[in-house]
Design a protein around this motif. Structure first.
Motif: not given
Length: 268
Positions: A168-197
């Protein structure tokens, strides 16, 4: 990404990876580019070209002026270079965190199904932004692993974890919990990317029968196949039996695959 988590991430043997993921990557790439609606006659850079699924789709659909496709894997770059002869495309081995380009060199910078595997994801996005011209288009997409978005991979890891809980620890679902709408919006904000669609892309993956479903997992290219290859013959046989039992006896086997796509116009 922890080293232990990445131990079965095998990014070689381009043809084997094509059998495992390439055909589905091509389907998603086509849907993604329809949504992206990039301008014609643009200079493109692609981060993480893999075996060339998105590269081929860009050349076919988007009328680019030029396309520089990069990947950290020398093997994948060589495979893509051998199989894509279009003179508009060039290929370079390069890390996502250090793209081989000057500031403001490209109109469109994109990445397909790879950003989650980049150790410095925010740094990779910052690099994508750096090489864009003012008003350029930054875009990427990743599988919705936390939502079980790649049905055949999700089924594999569920079967593996039922036999070996640590899988289960090797499952990409466990490894990459940020691969969601909110997680990717947060990642964009961290990188200085504004208003992502952010948009959801879905395709259906279909296998003629269970053997067609199972075979790509035996080829060793990618996290789940790398794990499968590491098992003893007895454990691999037990995993195959559990997975077959879990999926039932219907043919063909049809499962959904879902990705999250992101685009943003970068002013500076």
């Amino acid at each position: 990404m922890m080293v232990a988590e990445a131990k079965y991430d095998t990014w070689m043997a381009g043809q084997s990876y094509e059998h495992y993921m390439g055909r589905w990557s091509r389907m998603v790439a086509t849907r993604f580019l329809d949504w992206l609606d990039a301008p014609n006659d643009a200079d493109w850079l692609e981060l993480g070209c893999g075996t060339g699924a998105l590269t081929s789709a860009i050349l076919r659909k988007c009328a680019p002026k030029s396309l520089v496709a990069t990947d950290a894997s020398q093997d994948f770059v060589a495979h893509a270079r051998r199989t894509i002869a279009d003179p508009r495309a060039s290929f370079q081995a390069a890390a996502a965190e250090k793209l081989p380009a000057d500031d403001g060199s490209f109109d469109v910078v994109t990445s397909g199904l790879v950003l989650n595997f980049v150790r410095g994801r925010a740094a990779g996005l910052a690099e994508m932004k750096r090489v864009l011209r003012p008003g350029g288009l930054l875009s990427f997409y990743v599988w919705d692993y936390p939502g079980g978005g790649v049905g055949f991979i999700d089924a594999f890891w569920k079967a593996a974890a039922s036999l070996e809980p640590k899988a289960k620890e090797l499952d990409e679902a466990s490894r990459f919990p940020f691969c969601t709408r909110d997680g990717l919006a947060g990642l964009c904000a961290e990188a200085g990317i504004d208003n992502p669609d952010i948009f959801q892309v879905e395709v259906v993956t279909e296998f003629a029968d269970f053997e067609a479903f199972w075979h790509p997992f035996t080829l060793g290219a990618g996290p789940a196949p790398g794990y499968c290859e590491s098992l003893s013959e007895d454990r691999r046989s037990a995993l195959k039996s559990r997975l077959k039992e879990q999926l039932g006896h219907n043919s063909p086997i049809s499962l959904m695959a879902r990705a999250w796509a992101v685009k943003a116009e970068c002013r500076v």
